[in-house]
Motif scaffolding. Structure first.
Motif, PDB file in Angstrom:
ATOM      1  N   TRP A  37      56.437   8.705  27.965  1.00  0.00           N
ATOM      2  CA  TRP A  37      55.186   8.189  28.539  1.00  0.00           C
ATOM      3  C   TRP A  37      55.438   7.493  29.882  1.00  0.00           C
ATOM      4  N   VAL A  38      56.602   6.893  30.058  1.00  0.00           N
ATOM      5  CA  VAL A  38      56.943   6.272  31.347  1.00  0.00           C
ATOM      6  C   VAL A  38      57.180   7.361  32.392  1.00  0.00           C
ATOM      7  N   ILE A  39      57.872   8.415  32.001  1.00  0.00           N
ATOM      8  CA  ILE A  39      58.119   9.531  32.917  1.00  0.00           C
ATOM      9  C   ILE A  39      56.799  10.173  33.342  1.00  0.00           C
ATOM     10  N   VAL A  40      55.887  10.331  32.400  1.00  0.00           N
ATOM     11  CA  VAL A  40      54.580  10.913  32.724  1.00  0.00           C
ATOM     12  C   VAL A  40      53.831  10.017  33.713  1.00  0.00           C
ATOM     13  N   LEU A  41      53.861   8.720  33.511  1.00  0.00           N
ATOM     14  CA  LEU A  41      53.170   7.807  34.432  1.00  0.00           C
ATOM     15  C   LEU A  41      53.785   7.844  35.829  1.00  0.00           C
ATOM     16  N   ILE A  42      55.102   7.884  35.897  1.00  0.00           N
ATOM     17  CA  ILE A  42      55.761   7.986  37.205  1.00  0.00           C
ATOM     18  C   ILE A  42      55.382   9.301  37.884  1.00  0.00           C
ATOM     19  N   SER A  43      55.415  10.385  37.131  1.00  0.00           N
ATOM     20  CA  SER A  43      55.037  11.691  37.684  1.00  0.00           C
ATOM     21  C   SER A  43      53.587  11.705  38.144  1.00  0.00           C
TER      22      SER A  43
END
Length: 118
Positions: A37-43
């Motif tokens: 979920w952190v990777i998705v938010l950064i992306s």
């Protein structure tokens, strides 16, 4: 077609937007222990800037290019940016198969810009 601001600006903006989008979609392939979920938010944050460049590129470009031409320009740029990203960031190698595939795409782009075959 002469080269002026409406014909060049979309190309520059699309190159920049594709840099953001390529990073948004693929940077995390080197991050193996990140929380999804952190990777998705950064992306998603990276993609936000992609839109700030792509939308004006298409609005400005519509004065010179058809929608099909704009999409073709975007796809060709996208492949070029991705190929460089894959080699220099991901450390992948390009093969003859990639070259042949990109060549067919370039051939398709040629036909888009040459208009209807008579």
């Amino acid at each position: 077609m002469g080269f002026n601001i409406p014909s060049l600006a979309p190309i520059g903006l699309l190159i920049a937007s594709n840099l953001f989008m390529t990073f948004a979609w693929y940077w995390h392939l080197k991050v193996h222990n990140g929380v999804l979920w952190v990777i998705v938010l950064i992306s998603w944050g990276l993609a936000f800037f992609e839109y700030w460049l792509a939308v004006p590129a298409n609005r400005i470009g519509s004065a010179v290019y058809s929608a099909a031409e704009l999409k073709t320009i975007q796809e060709v740029i996208s492949l070029g940016v991705f190929a460089l990203f894959a080699v220099f960031y991901l450390g992948e190698k390009l093969t003859w198969n990639h070259g042949v595939g990109f060549g067919f795409i370039a051939l398709g782009a040629f036909f888009i810009f040459k208009g209807p075959i008579k």
